[in-house]
Design a protein around this motif. Structure first.
Motif, PDB file in Angstrom:
ATOM      1  N   GLU A 156       0.694  -1.125  -0.093  1.00 46.81           N
ATOM      2  CA  GLU A 156       0.117   0.086  -0.086  1.00 46.81           C
ATOM      3  C   GLU A 156       0.853   1.221  -0.027  1.00 46.81           C
ATOM      4  O   GLU A 156       2.100   1.236   0.381  1.00 46.81           O
ATOM      5  N   ASN A 157       0.136   2.567  -0.256  1.00 48.39           N
ATOM      6  CA  ASN A 157       0.828   3.586  -0.218  1.00 48.39           C
ATOM      7  C   ASN A 157       0.611   4.653   0.653  1.00 48.39           C
ATOM      8  O   ASN A 157      -0.131   4.389   1.472  1.00 48.39           O
ATOM      9  N   VAL A 158       1.427   5.455   0.794  1.00 51.21           N
ATOM     10  CA  VAL A 158       1.289   6.571   1.856  1.00 51.21           C
ATOM     11  C   VAL A 158       1.308   8.180   1.005  1.00 51.21           C
ATOM     12  O   VAL A 158       2.511   8.174   0.354  1.00 51.21           O
ATOM     13  N   ILE A 159       0.280   8.898   1.234  1.00 50.37           N
ATOM     14  CA  ILE A 159       0.516  10.247   0.966  1.00 50.37           C
ATOM     15  C   ILE A 159       0.713  11.509   1.950  1.00 50.37           C
ATOM     16  O   ILE A 159      -0.449  11.367   2.669  1.00 50.37           O
ATOM     17  N   ALA A 160       1.471  12.269   2.080  1.00 50.59           N
ATOM     18  CA  ALA A 160       1.559  12.999   3.050  1.00 50.59           C
ATOM     19  C   ALA A 160       1.422  14.651   2.351  1.00 50.59           C
ATOM     20  O   ALA A 160       2.268  15.007   1.483  1.00 50.59           O
ATOM     21  N   LEU A 161       0.288  15.206   2.772  1.00 52.78           N
ATOM     22  CA  LEU A 161      -0.074  16.320   1.996  1.00 52.78           C
ATOM     23  C   LEU A 161      -0.021  17.662   2.929  1.00 52.78           C
ATOM     24  O   LEU A 161      -0.737  17.364   3.983  1.00 52.78           O
ATOM     25  N   GLY A 162       0.419  18.731   2.790  1.00 48.01           N
ATOM     26  CA  GLY A 162       0.458  19.939   3.500  1.00 48.01           C
ATOM     27  C   GLY A 162       1.205  20.996   2.972  1.00 48.01           C
ATOM     28  O   GLY A 162       2.097  20.861   2.301  1.00 48.01           O
ATOM     29  N   ASN A 163       0.994  22.257   3.511  1.00 49.96           N
ATOM     30  CA  ASN A 163       1.851  23.478   3.196  1.00 49.96           C
ATOM     31  C   ASN A 163       3.414  23.206   3.546  1.00 49.96           C
ATOM     32  O   ASN A 163       3.506  22.370   4.370  1.00 49.96           O
ATOM     33  N   SER A 164       3.915  23.917   3.172  1.00 45.99           N
ATOM     34  CA  SER A 164       5.581  23.921   3.382  1.00 45.99           C
ATOM     35  C   SER A 164       6.230  23.925   4.742  1.00 45.99           C
ATOM     36  O   SER A 164       5.531  24.844   5.485  1.00 45.99           O
ATOM     37  N   GLY A 165       7.100  23.381   5.196  1.00 44.74           N
ATOM     38  CA  GLY A 165       7.540  23.405   6.457  1.00 44.74           C
ATOM     39  C   GLY A 165       6.749  22.573   7.774  1.00 44.74           C
ATOM     40  O   GLY A 165       7.229  22.953   9.032  1.00 44.74           O
ATOM     41  N   THR A 166       6.007  21.858   7.127  1.00 47.04           N
ATOM     42  CA  THR A 166       5.140  21.130   8.402  1.00 47.04           C
ATOM     43  C   THR A 166       5.574  19.814   8.640  1.00 47.04           C
ATOM     44  O   THR A 166       4.927  19.126   9.440  1.00 47.04           O
ATOM     45  N   GLY A 167       6.773  19.302   8.098  1.00 43.84           N
ATOM     46  CA  GLY A 167       7.425  18.193   8.695  1.00 43.84           C
ATOM     47  C   GLY A 167       7.090  16.998   7.718  1.00 43.84           C
ATOM     48  O   GLY A 167       7.345  15.702   8.274  1.00 43.84           O
ATOM     49  N   LEU A 184      -2.178   5.594  -7.541  1.00 43.86           N
ATOM     50  CA  LEU A 184      -1.563   5.900  -6.234  1.00 43.86           C
ATOM     51  C   LEU A 184      -2.444   5.694  -5.133  1.00 43.86           C
ATOM     52  O   LEU A 184      -2.127   5.582  -3.886  1.00 43.86           O
ATOM     53  N   THR A 185      -3.917   6.479  -5.238  1.00 43.82           N
ATOM     54  CA  THR A 185      -4.664   6.368  -4.331  1.00 43.82           C
ATOM     55  C   THR A 185      -5.837   5.078  -4.253  1.00 43.82           C
ATOM     56  O   THR A 185      -6.483   5.117  -3.312  1.00 43.82           O
ATOM     57  N   HIS A 186      -5.455   4.017  -4.865  1.00 47.87           N
ATOM     58  CA  HIS A 186      -6.164   2.826  -4.630  1.00 47.87           C
ATOM     59  C   HIS A 186      -5.939   2.133  -3.421  1.00 47.87           C
ATOM     60  O   HIS A 186      -7.112   1.932  -2.851  1.00 47.87           O
ATOM     61  N   HIS A 187      -4.683   1.989  -2.924  1.00 50.90           N
ATOM     62  CA  HIS A 187      -4.662   1.503  -1.423  1.00 50.90           C
ATOM     63  C   HIS A 187      -3.683   2.348  -1.013  1.00 50.90           C
ATOM     64  O   HIS A 187      -2.502   2.697  -1.192  1.00 50.90           O
ATOM     65  N   VAL A 188      -4.050   3.486  -0.011  1.00 51.16           N
ATOM     66  CA  VAL A 188      -3.340   4.493   0.499  1.00 51.16           C
ATOM     67  C   VAL A 188      -3.641   4.943   1.907  1.00 51.16           C
ATOM     68  O   VAL A 188      -5.004   4.727   2.190  1.00 51.16           O
ATOM     69  N   SER A 189      -2.835   5.503   2.525  1.00 53.77           N
ATOM     70  CA  SER A 189      -3.238   6.105   3.913  1.00 53.77           C
ATOM     71  C   SER A 189      -2.673   7.445   3.722  1.00 53.77           C
ATOM     72  O   SER A 189      -1.658   7.735   3.039  1.00 53.77           O
ATOM     73  N   ILE A 190      -3.473   8.586   3.779  1.00 56.08           N
ATOM     74  CA  ILE A 190      -3.272   9.915   3.524  1.00 56.08           C
ATOM     75  C   ILE A 190      -2.995  10.647   4.760  1.00 56.08           C
ATOM     76  O   ILE A 190      -3.851  10.673   5.685  1.00 56.08           O
ATOM     77  N   LEU A 191      -1.772  11.274   4.782  1.00 53.21           N
ATOM     78  CA  LEU A 191      -1.581  12.090   6.098  1.00 53.21           C
ATOM     79  C   LEU A 191      -1.813  13.572   5.839  1.00 53.21           C
ATOM     80  O   LEU A 191      -0.941  14.148   4.934  1.00 53.21           O
ATOM     81  N   THR A 192      -2.680  14.100   6.589  1.00 50.49           N
ATOM     82  CA  THR A 192      -3.005  15.647   6.372  1.00 50.49           C
ATOM     83  C   THR A 192      -2.040  16.415   7.222  1.00 50.49           C
ATOM     84  O   THR A 192      -2.028  16.398   8.545  1.00 50.49           O
ATOM     85  N   MET A 193      -1.132  17.242   6.757  1.00 51.78           N
ATOM     86  CA  MET A 193      -0.258  17.977   7.562  1.00 51.78           C
ATOM     87  C   MET A 193      -0.269  19.273   7.166  1.00 51.78           C
ATOM     88  O   MET A 193       0.843  20.105   6.929  1.00 51.78           O
ATOM     89  N   ASN A 194      -1.406  20.153   7.335  1.00 47.53           N
ATOM     90  CA  ASN A 194      -1.524  21.628   7.308  1.00 47.53           C
ATOM     91  C   ASN A 194      -1.230  22.096   8.669  1.00 47.53           C
ATOM     92  O   ASN A 194      -1.732  21.696   9.769  1.00 47.53           O
TER      93      ASN A 194
END
Length: 286
Positions: free
Chosen positions: A114-125, A237-247
């Motif tokens: 499975e995949n992992v996607i981390a989304l968020g603005n710049s500088g959030t780790g 990419l999002t078929h099997h995914v965990s999404i990390l929201t990092m805003n």
């Protein structure tokens, strides 16, 4: 040939310690060689029998061997820095699901491809989290490759021009975990976007991929140029995914501000000391 005949003649006349050192080097057991005498004295002092002494000695060798193996995986991953969750401040990014991140650190998602996607603005780790997940994967025994999106696309374009694209693609597929950092920071050429799409397609349900991006999904077209390509990539990419929201507020700016405060205090104190009256010793605060 008997075991005695197999031993080099030059070693048979030595002391037991010399012979043992020779054999352990031949067998590539450096930890046993380094620790056997010290551990023997400890076991003799504590009344430990021979089988348990041997067990402890072999365990030390296995532990050290695993440590070296993990170090090799970390070097092969080419992390820009080694980061762990021990140094990550989860409280600074309230939008991040800490329980999900710690669950991902167990690496079961890699076994499930499975995949992992981390989304968020710049500088959030986001990069810190990706690196920590990569380190956890190395420690669990998985081959890992780290790259930025821009660097990967450049590699793919160069490999295509030099007729070694298939080899690079095989190398990328060999990684159980591929980490692609900073997707969205640099717009891609149409050829580069297509090669990146191929990379994702080849890994679909064959290996895990971690992607970090400063852009929400609806803005990925601005980087990948084509709406058709973006849709197809996200579909895989999002078929099997965990999404990390990092805003949130910039994690790096907070750290920088924290480092500046002590420096500012020192400067303020120095400024106050500069106003000491040489005759009375009184301090005049501006």
């Amino acid at each position: 040939m008997t075991a005695a005949e197999a031993v080099p003649a030059a070693t048979t006349s030595g002391t037991p310690q010399i012979l043992l050192a020779h054999h352990l080097k031949q067998l590539k057991l450096p930890t046993v060689l380094r620790e056997y005498d010290k551990l023997a004295r400890e076991c003799a002092r504590d009344g430990v029998d021979h089988p348990r002494y041997l067990l402890r000695l072999i365990e030390l060798e296995l532990i050290e061997r695993e440590r070296r193996t993990v170090e090799r995986r970390i070097r092969a991953a080419r992390f820009p820095a080694v980061k762990s969750f021990e140094t990550f401040d989860f409280t600074s990014i309230p939008s991040l699901n800490k329980m999900l991140v710690l669950e991902l650190a167990r690496c079961d998602y890699i076994l499930r491809r499975e995949n992992v996607i981390a989304l968020g603005n710049s500088g959030t780790g986001k990069t810190h989290v990706a690196l920590a997940l990569g380190l956890a994967a190395c420690q669990k025994g998985f081959p890992v490759t780290f790259t930025t999106a821009a660097a990967l696309v450049n590699q793919l374009l160069e490999a295509r021009d030099e007729r070694r694209l298939l080899k690079l693609q095989r190398d990328l597929q060999a990684a159980k975990l591929l980490i692609i950092d900073e997707l969205g920071y640099v717009p891609l050429s149409p050829a580069g976007a297509e090669l990146l799409f191929e990379t994702f397609s080849q890994r679909y349900e064959r290996g895990s991929t971690i992607v970090t991006s400063n852009l929400p999904f609806e803005d990925w077209t601005s980087v990948l140029v084509s709406e058709r390509l973006t849709g197809a990539l996200l579909d895989r990419l999002t078929h099997h995914v965990s999404i990390l929201t990092m805003n949130g507020d910039s994690y790096r700016l907070k750290q920088s501000a924290g480092r500046r405060r002590p420096a500012a205090s020192v400067e303020q104190n120095q400024a106050r000391h500069d106003t000491i009256d040489p005759d009375t010793g009184e301090i005049t605060v501006p």
